[in-house]
Design a protein around this motif. Sequence first.
Motif, PDB file in Angstrom:
ATOM      1  N   GLY A 128      -5.853  -4.467  11.651  1.00 18.22           N
ATOM      2  CA  GLY A 128      -4.866  -3.977  10.943  1.00 18.22           C
ATOM      3  C   GLY A 128      -5.632  -3.248   9.379  1.00 18.22           C
ATOM      4  N   VAL A 129      -4.843  -2.957   8.384  1.00 16.14           N
ATOM      5  CA  VAL A 129      -5.321  -2.470   7.334  1.00 16.14           C
ATOM      6  C   VAL A 129      -5.142  -3.291   6.245  1.00 16.14           C
ATOM      7  N   GLU A 130      -6.209  -3.674   5.721  1.00 18.53           N
ATOM      8  CA  GLU A 130      -5.947  -4.727   4.448  1.00 18.53           C
ATOM      9  C   GLU A 130      -6.479  -4.004   3.226  1.00 18.53           C
ATOM     10  N   ASP A 131      -5.780  -4.571   2.110  1.00 25.13           N
ATOM     11  CA  ASP A 131      -6.220  -3.867   0.759  1.00 25.13           C
ATOM     12  C   ASP A 131      -7.309  -4.782   0.113  1.00 25.13           C
ATOM     13  N   SER A 132      -8.188  -4.302  -0.616  1.00 28.06           N
ATOM     14  CA  SER A 132      -9.102  -4.834  -1.466  1.00 28.06           C
ATOM     15  C   SER A 132      -8.511  -5.672  -2.430  1.00 28.06           C
ATOM     16  N   LYS A 133      -9.024  -6.965  -2.763  1.00 28.31           N
ATOM     17  CA  LYS A 133      -8.694  -7.564  -3.764  1.00 28.31           C
ATOM     18  C   LYS A 133      -9.116  -6.988  -5.175  1.00 28.31           C
ATOM     19  N   ILE A 134     -10.523  -6.534  -4.853  1.00 28.96           N
ATOM     20  CA  ILE A 134     -11.178  -6.069  -6.053  1.00 28.96           C
ATOM     21  C   ILE A 134     -11.004  -4.489  -5.992  1.00 28.96           C
ATOM     22  N   TRP A 135     -10.345  -3.910  -6.602  1.00 31.96           N
ATOM     23  CA  TRP A 135     -10.025  -2.574  -6.864  1.00 31.96           C
ATOM     24  C   TRP A 135     -10.873  -1.939  -7.667  1.00 31.96           C
ATOM     25  N   MET A 149       0.842  -1.278  -0.018  1.00 36.26           N
ATOM     26  CA  MET A 149       0.027  -0.101  -0.105  1.00 36.26           C
ATOM     27  C   MET A 149       0.966   1.289   0.094  1.00 36.26           C
ATOM     28  N   ILE A 150       1.934   1.131   0.681  1.00 37.35           N
ATOM     29  CA  ILE A 150       2.861   2.286   1.005  1.00 37.35           C
ATOM     30  C   ILE A 150       3.438   2.507  -0.638  1.00 37.35           C
ATOM     31  N   LEU A 151       3.960   1.480  -1.188  1.00 41.82           N
ATOM     32  CA  LEU A 151       4.845   1.656  -2.460  1.00 41.82           C
ATOM     33  C   LEU A 151       3.536   2.099  -3.338  1.00 41.82           C
ATOM     34  N   GLY A 152       2.358   1.676  -3.584  1.00 39.84           N
ATOM     35  CA  GLY A 152       1.360   2.026  -4.421  1.00 39.84           C
ATOM     36  C   GLY A 152       1.078   3.477  -4.122  1.00 39.84           C
ATOM     37  N   ALA A 153       1.080   4.006  -2.877  1.00 40.91           N
ATOM     38  CA  ALA A 153       0.551   5.386  -2.728  1.00 40.91           C
ATOM     39  C   ALA A 153       1.725   6.283  -3.055  1.00 40.91           C
ATOM     40  N   GLU A 154       2.982   5.704  -2.747  1.00 36.94           N
ATOM     41  CA  GLU A 154       4.049   6.793  -2.982  1.00 36.94           C
ATOM     42  C   GLU A 154       4.734   6.732  -4.514  1.00 36.94           C
TER      43      GLU A 154
END
Length: 57
Positions: free
Chosen positions: A46-53, A3-8
């Motif tokens: 925690g925080v989870e990413d959605s598998k369906i974006w 998530m960090i890599l994606g956002a940054e």
Amino acid sequence: MMMILGAEHVLLWVPKGTHEYEKFIRPSQLLTAIDATQLHCDDLCGVEDSKIWTPTH
């Protein structure tokens, strides 16, 4: 970390280097800090990413 890599780096939502891994705190550290106050933690998750974006724009 993804998530960090994606956002940054991918989405450029926040400046690169905004998140420093060394400054992240562990859940146990957070609970210790909360215990030293009058606050109460009912649930720690925690925080989870959605598998369906779904794009927002």
